[in-house]
Scaffold this active site. Structure first.
Site, PDB file in Angstrom:
ATOM      1  N   ASP A  75       0.850  -1.192   0.000  1.00 36.38           N
ATOM      2  CA  ASP A  75       0.000   0.000   0.000  1.00 36.38           C
ATOM      3  C   ASP A  75       0.880   1.234   0.000  1.00 36.38           C
ATOM      4  OD1 ASP A  75      -2.758   1.314   0.490  1.00 36.38           O
ATOM      5  OD2 ASP A  75      -1.523   2.123   2.112  1.00 36.38           O
ATOM      6  N   GLU A 123      -1.549  -1.468  -5.924  1.00 37.11           N
ATOM      7  CA  GLU A 123      -2.801  -0.809  -6.275  1.00 37.11           C
ATOM      8  C   GLU A 123      -2.699  -0.198  -7.670  1.00 37.11           C
ATOM      9  OE1 GLU A 123      -4.494   1.351  -2.483  1.00 37.11           O
ATOM     10  OE2 GLU A 123      -2.332   1.652  -2.603  1.00 37.11           O
ATOM     11  N   CYS A 151     -12.883  -3.957   5.541  1.00 43.45           N
ATOM     12  CA  CYS A 151     -12.342  -4.613   6.722  1.00 43.45           C
ATOM     13  C   CYS A 151     -11.622  -5.888   6.301  1.00 43.45           C
ATOM     14  CB  CYS A 151     -13.465  -4.934   7.712  1.00 43.45           C
ATOM     15  SG  CYS A 151     -12.902  -5.830   9.182  1.00 43.45           S
ATOM     16  N   CYS A 156     -13.723  -9.103   8.297  1.00 44.99           N
ATOM     17  CA  CYS A 156     -15.073  -9.556   7.942  1.00 44.99           C
ATOM     18  C   CYS A 156     -15.521  -9.081   6.570  1.00 44.99           C
ATOM     19  CB  CYS A 156     -16.079  -9.102   8.999  1.00 44.99           C
ATOM     20  SG  CYS A 156     -16.259  -7.297   9.123  1.00 44.99           S
ATOM     21  N   CYS A 188     -13.692  -1.180  12.355  1.00 48.01           N
ATOM     22  CA  CYS A 188     -14.804  -1.872  11.715  1.00 48.01           C
ATOM     23  C   CYS A 188     -16.019  -1.830  12.628  1.00 48.01           C
ATOM     24  CB  CYS A 188     -14.419  -3.321  11.406  1.00 48.01           C
ATOM     25  SG  CYS A 188     -15.735  -4.264  10.592  1.00 48.01           S
ATOM     26  N   CYS A 245     -17.294  -6.149  12.958  1.00 52.53           N
ATOM     27  CA  CYS A 245     -16.630  -7.103  13.850  1.00 52.53           C
ATOM     28  C   CYS A 245     -15.810  -6.427  14.929  1.00 52.53           C
ATOM     29  CB  CYS A 245     -15.741  -8.050  13.045  1.00 52.53           C
ATOM     30  SG  CYS A 245     -14.380  -7.228  12.195  1.00 52.53           S
ATOM     31  N   ASP A 276      -3.222   1.815   6.782  1.00 49.56           N
ATOM     32  CA  ASP A 276      -2.360   1.361   5.697  1.00 49.56           C
ATOM     33  C   ASP A 276      -2.122  -0.147   5.755  1.00 49.56           C
ATOM     34  OD1 ASP A 276      -2.119   4.024   4.860  1.00 49.56           O
ATOM     35  OD2 ASP A 276      -0.454   4.370   6.250  1.00 49.56           O
TER      36      ASP A 276
END
Length: 348
Positions: free
Chosen positions: A104, A193, A246, A249, A265, A268, A275
Site C-alpha cells: 500500500d 494498487e 475490513c 469480515c 470496523c 466485527c 495502511d
C-alpha cells in the site's frame, strides 16, 4: 547548461576503446580521444565481471547536469543466477513463504507491506524530500530572480538552484531504490494498487505531496526488478476499496476519510492501522483473483498481469550466457552481479 554525448565501445588491435580501471587508477574510465577520467564511485564489480567475460561494455554516455559531469556505462551482462532468483510458486496452493504480499502506497507512510494473514513485513515513513528541501529551494529561487539577467552572478545562482533540485531528486530516488530492492529480494509475489495518479494530482491540496511521493516510480522499479528475479507483480482492480474494506469480515466503510489513520470496523470491531489494513486486503485480493496456471515448464504463473508499470527503462542488454567452465561461484557462472547501466560518476 546540460547536454550529453555517446561513445560506442570498439575493439582495435585487441584492445577496447572504453576501459574501466585501466592502469594504476582503479577508479577511472578511459575514453577514446579524451583519456583517463577519474570517477568517484568504485568500479570493482564491473572490472571483475569484464575480466571474467561476464559483461561487455557497449557504449558510454557522458552527460552534464547540475554543474557536474556524469558517466553512464551501458553493459551487456549475464542474467541473474537461478540461486539469486525467486523459486516459482507451485501449482498447488502456495506455501507460507510464497504467499502474496500487498504493498500500500500512501502519503503518511510511503509504503506498507503486509500478508493476507495480517503480518506487517515492511513499513517506511514518507521522508518528503521536496518538503524538506523546499525552504532552501525557495531561497535560491528568489536569489536567481534578484540577479541581473545575463550577469555572471545570475549564472552562479542558477547553478546553485540546479544543485538543490538535483539533491532533492537524488534523495527521493535513492530511497525508492532501497524500498524496491528490499521488497523484491524478500518477496516473490507482490500486489500493487492501480492508482489513478494523474487524476489524484488534480487535487490542489494534495498535488505536491503526491508528486513528492513518486508512487509511479516506485511501482516501475518494483516491476522490472521483480522480473529480473523471476518474481510476479500483479495490480489489483482500480475500483477495489482496499482502504475502506475490513480485512477481517469484509465490511466496507464508505464514510472513511483521509484523516482517519486507524480503521475501525463497525461489524466485527476490528481496530487496525489504515495502511496495514489496505495492504492485507491487497494480498487477499491477489490470492482470490490469481489462479495458478501451468506455463508448460512446470511452473505456476498468475493470470493477472501488470497494467501500471512498464518495466525497465535503461537500455542495457541481458542474455543467458553459457556456463563458463573456468568460472567459480554459483553453478560455474558466478552470475551474482546484475551489472546493468552502472553509473560510475560524477567524474572528478
Amino acid at each position: 547548461m546540460g547536454g550529453s554525448f555517446r561513445i560506442r565501445n570498439t575493439t582495435g588491435k585487441g584492445r577496447a576503446s572504453v576501459r574501466v580501471g585501466d592502469g594504476e587508477r582503479v577508479r577511472s574510465v578511459t575514453l577514446p580521444k579524451i583519456g583517463v577520467l577519474r570517477v568517484r564511485e568504485c568500479t570493482r564489480r564491473l572490472r571483475r565481471m569484464i575480466a571474467k567475460d561476464r559483461a561487455r561494455i557497449l557504449f558510454v554516455t557522458v552527460s552534464r547536469g547540475a554543474s557536474r559531469w556524469w558517466i553512464s556505462i551501458t553493459v551487456e551482462a549475464a542474467d541473474l543466477h537461478p540461486a539469486r532468483r525467486h523459486t516459482p510458486p507451485p501449482i498447488e496452493p502456495p506455501r507460507r513463504e510464497n504467499s502474496w504480499v500487498g504493498v500500500d502506497r500512501g502519503l503518511h507512510a510511503l509504503a506498507v507491506a503486509g500478508s493476507s494473514d495480517g503480518v506487517e513485513v515492511l513499513r517506511l515513513n514518507n521522508p518528503r524530500a521536496l518538503r524538506r528541501g523546499l525552504p532552501r529551494l525557495r531561497r535560491l529561487s528568489k536569489a536567481v530572480s534578484r540577479k541581473k539577467k545575463g550577469s555572471k552572478n545570475r549564472k552562479k545562482a542558477v547553478v546553485r538552484l540546479g544543485r538543490q533540485h538535483a539533491r532533492i531528486r537524488d534523495r527521493r530516488r535513492h530511497l525508492l531504490h532501497q524500498v524496491s530492492n528490499q521488497l523484491v529480494k524478500n518477496h516473490a509475489l507482490l500486489v500493487l494498487e492501480d492508482l489513478n495518479i494523474t487524476g489524484m494530482r488534480s487535487n490542489p491540496k494534495l498535488s505536491r505531496a503526491i508528486s513528492d511521493a513518486a508512487w509511479g516510480e516506485l511501482a516501475r522499479q518494483i516491476t522490472y526488478k521483480q522480473a529480473w528475479r523471476s518474481g510476479q507483480v500483479v495490480v489489483a482492480d482500480r475500483w477495489f476499496p482496499s482502504s475502506k474494506t475490513c480485512s477481517s469480515c469484509g465490511t466496507v466503510r464508505k464514510d472513511l476519510t483521509l484523516k482517519d489513520r486507524v480503521f475501525e470496523c463497525r461489524g466485527c470491531g476490528l481496530v487496525l492501522d489504515r495502511d496495514l489494513n489496505a495492504a492485507v486486503n491487497l494480498a487477499a485480493w491477489a490470492e482470490n483473483h490469481t489462479l495458478p496456471v501451468d506455463d508448460g515448464a512446470g511452473r505456476g504463473v498468475a493470470r493477472v498481469g501488470d497494467r501500471q508499470a512498464d518495466g525497465p527503462v535503461n537500455n542495457a542488454h541481458r542474455q543467458d550466457t553459457p556456463t563458463h567452465p573456468g568460472s567459480r561461484g554459483l553453478g560455474g557462472k558466478g552470475l551474482d552481479d546484475v551489472g546493468t547501466n552502472l553509473q560510475t560518476a560524477p567524474a572528478a
